[in-house]
Design a protein around this motif. Sequence first.
Motif, PDB file in Angstrom:
ATOM      1  N   GLN A 292      34.026  40.132  27.487  1.00  0.00           N
ATOM      2  CA  GLN A 292      34.655  41.263  28.176  1.00  0.00           C
ATOM      3  C   GLN A 292      33.692  41.805  29.217  1.00  0.00           C
ATOM      4  O   GLN A 292      32.558  42.150  28.906  1.00  0.00           O
ATOM      5  N   VAL A 293      34.167  41.857  30.465  1.00  0.00           N
ATOM      6  CA  VAL A 293      33.396  42.378  31.591  1.00  0.00           C
ATOM      7  C   VAL A 293      34.001  43.730  31.956  1.00  0.00           C
ATOM      8  O   VAL A 293      35.186  43.817  32.272  1.00  0.00           O
ATOM      9  N   TYR A 294      33.180  44.778  31.887  1.00  0.00           N
ATOM     10  CA  TYR A 294      33.661  46.131  32.169  1.00  0.00           C
ATOM     11  C   TYR A 294      33.443  46.441  33.641  1.00  0.00           C
ATOM     12  O   TYR A 294      32.318  46.601  34.089  1.00  0.00           O
ATOM     13  N   ALA A 295      34.549  46.494  34.379  1.00  0.00           N
ATOM     14  CA  ALA A 295      34.484  46.653  35.831  1.00  0.00           C
ATOM     15  C   ALA A 295      35.556  47.629  36.297  1.00  0.00           C
ATOM     16  O   ALA A 295      36.507  47.257  36.982  1.00  0.00           O
ATOM     17  N   ALA A 296      35.409  48.881  35.913  1.00  0.00           N
ATOM     18  CA  ALA A 296      36.378  49.903  36.302  1.00  0.00           C
ATOM     19  C   ALA A 296      36.432  50.045  37.816  1.00  0.00           C
ATOM     20  O   ALA A 296      35.438  49.836  38.513  1.00  0.00           O
ATOM     21  N   GLY A 297      37.598  50.361  38.318  1.00  0.00           N
ATOM     22  CA  GLY A 297      37.771  50.560  39.749  1.00  0.00           C
ATOM     23  C   GLY A 297      38.037  49.290  40.531  1.00  0.00           C
ATOM     24  O   GLY A 297      38.147  49.323  41.749  1.00  0.00           O
ATOM     25  N   ARG A 298      38.142  48.175  39.861  1.00  0.00           N
ATOM     26  CA  ARG A 298      38.419  46.907  40.526  1.00  0.00           C
ATOM     27  C   ARG A 298      39.829  46.450  40.197  1.00  0.00           C
ATOM     28  O   ARG A 298      40.451  46.943  39.278  1.00  0.00           O
ATOM     29  N   GLU A 299      40.311  45.498  40.971  1.00  0.00           N
ATOM     30  CA  GLU A 299      41.636  44.910  40.766  1.00  0.00           C
ATOM     31  C   GLU A 299      41.456  43.464  40.304  1.00  0.00           C
ATOM     32  O   GLU A 299      40.442  42.834  40.596  1.00  0.00           O
ATOM     33  N   LYS A 300      42.476  42.915  39.649  1.00  0.00           N
ATOM     34  CA  LYS A 300      42.341  41.561  39.105  1.00  0.00           C
ATOM     35  C   LYS A 300      42.134  40.501  40.178  1.00  0.00           C
ATOM     36  O   LYS A 300      41.492  39.487  39.934  1.00  0.00           O
ATOM     37  N   ASP A 301      42.630  40.737  41.395  1.00  0.00           N
ATOM     38  CA  ASP A 301      42.448  39.741  42.455  1.00  0.00           C
ATOM     39  C   ASP A 301      41.023  39.739  43.019  1.00  0.00           C
ATOM     40  O   ASP A 301      40.688  38.912  43.864  1.00  0.00           O
ATOM     41  N   GLN A 302      40.165  40.633  42.556  1.00  0.00           N
ATOM     42  CA  GLN A 302      38.775  40.677  42.998  1.00  0.00           C
ATOM     43  C   GLN A 302      37.853  39.823  42.125  1.00  0.00           C
ATOM     44  O   GLN A 302      36.658  39.775  42.358  1.00  0.00           O
ATOM     45  N   PHE A 303      38.407  39.155  41.111  1.00  0.00           N
ATOM     46  CA  PHE A 303      37.608  38.354  40.196  1.00  0.00           C
ATOM     47  C   PHE A 303      37.833  36.872  40.430  1.00  0.00           C
ATOM     48  O   PHE A 303      38.914  36.443  40.793  1.00  0.00           O
TER      49      PHE A 303
ATOM     50  N   GLY B 141      32.654  38.950  40.880  1.00  0.00           N
ATOM     51  CA  GLY B 141      33.466  40.067  41.332  1.00  0.00           C
ATOM     52  C   GLY B 141      33.177  40.340  42.794  1.00  0.00           C
ATOM     53  O   GLY B 141      32.013  40.380  43.205  1.00  0.00           O
ATOM     54  N   LYS B 142      34.229  40.517  43.565  1.00  0.00           N
ATOM     55  CA  LYS B 142      34.058  40.812  44.991  1.00  0.00           C
ATOM     56  C   LYS B 142      33.694  42.279  45.174  1.00  0.00           C
ATOM     57  O   LYS B 142      33.982  43.123  44.326  1.00  0.00           O
ATOM     58  N   GLU B 143      33.113  42.570  46.310  1.00  0.00           N
ATOM     59  CA  GLU B 143      32.730  43.943  46.630  1.00  0.00           C
ATOM     60  C   GLU B 143      33.973  44.825  46.737  1.00  0.00           C
ATOM     61  O   GLU B 143      35.004  44.415  47.271  1.00  0.00           O
ATOM     62  N   THR B 144      33.868  46.036  46.218  1.00  0.00           N
ATOM     63  CA  THR B 144      34.959  47.006  46.261  1.00  0.00           C
ATOM     64  C   THR B 144      34.666  48.038  47.344  1.00  0.00           C
ATOM     65  O   THR B 144      33.550  48.552  47.434  1.00  0.00           O
ATOM     66  N   GLU B 145      35.657  48.328  48.169  1.00  0.00           N
ATOM     67  CA  GLU B 145      35.492  49.328  49.225  1.00  0.00           C
ATOM     68  C   GLU B 145      35.705  50.726  48.640  1.00  0.00           C
ATOM     69  O   GLU B 145      36.651  50.948  47.896  1.00  0.00           O
ATOM     70  N   PRO B 146      34.839  51.683  48.972  1.00  0.00           N
ATOM     71  CA  PRO B 146      35.051  53.059  48.511  1.00  0.00           C
ATOM     72  C   PRO B 146      36.276  53.669  49.181  1.00  0.00           C
ATOM     73  O   PRO B 146      36.711  53.203  50.243  1.00  0.00           O
TER      74      PRO B 146
ATOM     75  N   GLU C  60      26.785  56.198  40.111  1.00  0.00           N
ATOM     76  CA  GLU C  60      26.248  55.270  39.125  1.00  0.00           C
ATOM     77  C   GLU C  60      27.035  53.971  39.089  1.00  0.00           C
ATOM     78  O   GLU C  60      26.485  52.928  38.771  1.00  0.00           O
ATOM     79  N   GLN C  61      28.310  54.029  39.379  1.00  0.00           N
ATOM     80  CA  GLN C  61      29.130  52.821  39.343  1.00  0.00           C
ATOM     81  C   GLN C  61      28.861  51.989  40.584  1.00  0.00           C
ATOM     82  O   GLN C  61      28.996  52.454  41.708  1.00  0.00           O
TER      83      GLN C  61
END
Length: 147
Positions: A58-69, A82-87, A97-98
Amino acid sequence: MFKRENYNQSSREYAHSCRGNFKRKFDRFFSEGSPFGNGNSANIPVNIAENDEFYQVQVYAAGREKDQFQVNITDNILTIKGKETEPEPGIKYIYQEQQLGAFERAFHLQDEIIIENVHASFEDGVLTVILQKDPSKIKYPREVPVS
């Protein structure tokens, strides 16, 4: 007085010692030198569980979408990227911290995994990868009679 530099240094030392204990505990799952990544790996928490039938990563990656993996298995190495997430637009963080950057985690798998039956799903900020064991390759404990 709290100094961020001191806190970061001691937490890095603690994390380094924890990884050593973690690796020893899961020697059956990891080979020497794994897990490894691109430096951001320590910021992405991973839990690994096992039962008689499968391993669960289990990879804990809050704030991401499934298409980013991206999940791959090549030469018995499970790689999770995991791809970079835009703020969010208009938000300026004063403390964060995230980590929203790209990451990569890789784990060397044992031969007892059925590569064709690996499944991945993403729900509520957690990517779950199920690695089914091959019952014909599992070495069960055996009691040896004493004569």
